[in-house]
Design an enzyme around this catalytic site. Structure first.
Site, PDB file in Angstrom:
ATOM      1  CB  CYS A   4      40.118  35.839  48.267  1.00 57.33           C
ATOM      2  SG  CYS A   4      39.640  37.231  47.222  1.00 57.33           S
ATOM      3  CB  CYS A   7      36.813  34.387  46.872  1.00 58.63           C
ATOM      4  SG  CYS A   7      37.851  34.386  45.390  1.00 58.63           S
ATOM      5  CG  ASP A  30      33.760  50.268  48.909  1.00 58.76           C
ATOM      6  OD1 ASP A  30      34.624  49.908  48.080  1.00 58.76           O
ATOM      7  OD2 ASP A  30      34.019  50.468  50.116  1.00 58.76           O
ATOM      8  CG  HIS A  46      41.187  34.811  43.333  1.00 57.75           C
ATOM      9  ND1 HIS A  46      40.942  35.682  44.371  1.00 57.75           N
ATOM     10  CD2 HIS A  46      42.533  34.792  43.168  1.00 57.75           C
ATOM     11  CE1 HIS A  46      42.090  36.149  44.827  1.00 57.75           C
ATOM     12  NE2 HIS A  46      43.074  35.622  44.109  1.00 57.75           N
ATOM     13  CG  ASN A  87      42.767  51.712  43.277  1.00 62.96           C
ATOM     14  OD1 ASN A  87      43.077  52.702  42.620  1.00 62.96           O
ATOM     15  ND2 ASN A  87      41.892  51.756  44.264  1.00 62.96           N
ATOM     16  CG  HIS A  98      38.905  38.868  43.698  1.00 62.68           C
ATOM     17  ND1 HIS A  98      38.458  37.616  44.067  1.00 62.68           N
ATOM     18  CD2 HIS A  98      38.173  39.226  42.609  1.00 62.68           C
ATOM     19  CE1 HIS A  98      37.491  37.227  43.230  1.00 62.68           C
ATOM     20  NE2 HIS A  98      37.313  38.200  42.330  1.00 62.68           N
ATOM     21  CG  HIS A 100      38.251  45.495  43.231  1.00 66.68           C
ATOM     22  ND1 HIS A 100      39.349  44.804  43.682  1.00 66.68           N
ATOM     23  CD2 HIS A 100      38.342  46.729  43.756  1.00 66.68           C
ATOM     24  CE1 HIS A 100      40.063  45.591  44.467  1.00 66.68           C
ATOM     25  NE2 HIS A 100      39.477  46.774  44.524  1.00 66.68           N
TER      26      HIS A 100
HETATM   27  P1  5GP Z   1      40.952  48.680  46.554  1.00 68.29           P
HETATM   28  O1  5GP Z   1      41.580  49.544  47.611  1.00 68.29           O
HETATM   29  O2  5GP Z   1      41.557  47.293  46.568  1.00 68.29           O
HETATM   30  O3  5GP Z   1      40.944  49.298  45.204  1.00 68.29           O
HETATM   31  O4  5GP Z   1      39.414  48.557  46.929  1.00 68.29           O
HETATM   32  C1  5GP Z   1      38.915  47.627  47.833  1.00 68.29           C
HETATM   33  C2  5GP Z   1      37.564  48.130  48.262  1.00 68.29           C
HETATM   34  O5  5GP Z   1      36.878  47.086  48.888  1.00 68.29           O
HETATM   35  C3  5GP Z   1      37.626  49.293  49.275  1.00 68.29           C
HETATM   36  O6  5GP Z   1      36.957  50.422  48.742  1.00 68.29           O
HETATM   37  C4  5GP Z   1      36.939  48.734  50.507  1.00 68.29           C
HETATM   38  O7  5GP Z   1      36.152  49.682  51.195  1.00 68.29           O
HETATM   39  C5  5GP Z   1      36.111  47.605  49.934  1.00 68.29           C
HETATM   40  N1  5GP Z   1      35.880  46.524  50.864  1.00 68.29           N
HETATM   41  C6  5GP Z   1      36.809  45.880  51.611  1.00 68.29           C
HETATM   42  N2  5GP Z   1      36.239  44.919  52.346  1.00 68.29           N
HETATM   43  C7  5GP Z   1      34.916  44.944  52.046  1.00 68.29           C
HETATM   44  C8  5GP Z   1      33.805  44.171  52.512  1.00 68.29           C
HETATM   45  O8  5GP Z   1      33.904  43.260  53.325  1.00 68.29           O
HETATM   46  N3  5GP Z   1      32.584  44.487  51.993  1.00 68.29           N
HETATM   47  C9  5GP Z   1      32.415  45.480  51.082  1.00 68.29           C
HETATM   48  N4  5GP Z   1      31.178  45.719  50.655  1.00 68.29           N
HETATM   49  N5  5GP Z   1      33.449  46.223  50.622  1.00 68.29           N
HETATM   50  C10 5GP Z   1      34.684  45.960  51.111  1.00 68.29           C
HETATM   51 ZN    ZN Z   2      39.230  36.239  45.304  1.00 67.12          ZN
END
Ligand code: 5GP
Ligand code: ZN
Length: 114
Positions: A4, A7, A30, A46, A87, A98, A100
């Site tokens: 994850c 995590c 992000d 988690h 989301n 996970h 957020h």
């Molecule tokens: P979701 O699409 O699940 O709502 O949002 C996931 C968010 O996590 C995305 O905006 C993506 O840019 C961010 N994200 C994914 N991998 C990483 C990472 O390794 N580091 C950081 N800082 N953000 C990440």
């Molecule tokens: Zn996680």
């Protein structure tokens, strides 16, 4: 949890720009910001999505909400405002399973949420 990405960020295995941490959550910038300010607030526990919490985990959910307000003040977002997005699942295009919340700010986002 193994494999994850959030995590691993929480544990410090994957580097991130952390802006806040408390007993319930960690917040970091992000990697692919969709607004000038784009902060991800994630539960230390988690849980795949908001659907995964139980009745006895209200403290985590409340802690995250309070953290969002603290981060908004800390980052100077109160005057102009901010948007909080969660989301959940396929149609919302949740990409990291996970829980957020996205804090978005730094410009007018329009009256429509999507
Ligand atoms: P979701 O699409 O699940 O709502 O949002 C996931 C968010 O996590 C995305 O905006 C993506 O840019 C961010 N994200 C994914 N991998 C990483 C990472 O390794 N580091 C950081 N800082 N953000 C990440
Ligand atoms: Zn996680």
């Amino acid at each position: 949890m193994d494999n994850c990405i959030f995590c691993k960020i929480i544990e410090g295995i994957i580097p991130s720009t952390k802006v806040y941490e408390d007993e319930y959550c960690v917040a970091f910038r992000d990697i692919n910001p969709q607004m000038p300010v784009h902060i991800v607030v994630t539960s230390k526990k988690h849980v795949p999505s908001v659907l995964g919490f139980t009745e006895d985990e209200k403290d985590i959910l409340g802690g995250i909400q309070l953290a969002i307000a603290k981060i908004a003040r800390q980052e100077g977002l109160v005057e102009n405002g901010f948007r909080v997005v969660n989301n959940c699942g396929r149609d919302a295009c949740q990409s990291v399973p996970h829980i957020h919340y996205h804090i978005l700010a730094g410009g007018n986002m329009g009256e429509r949420i999507v």
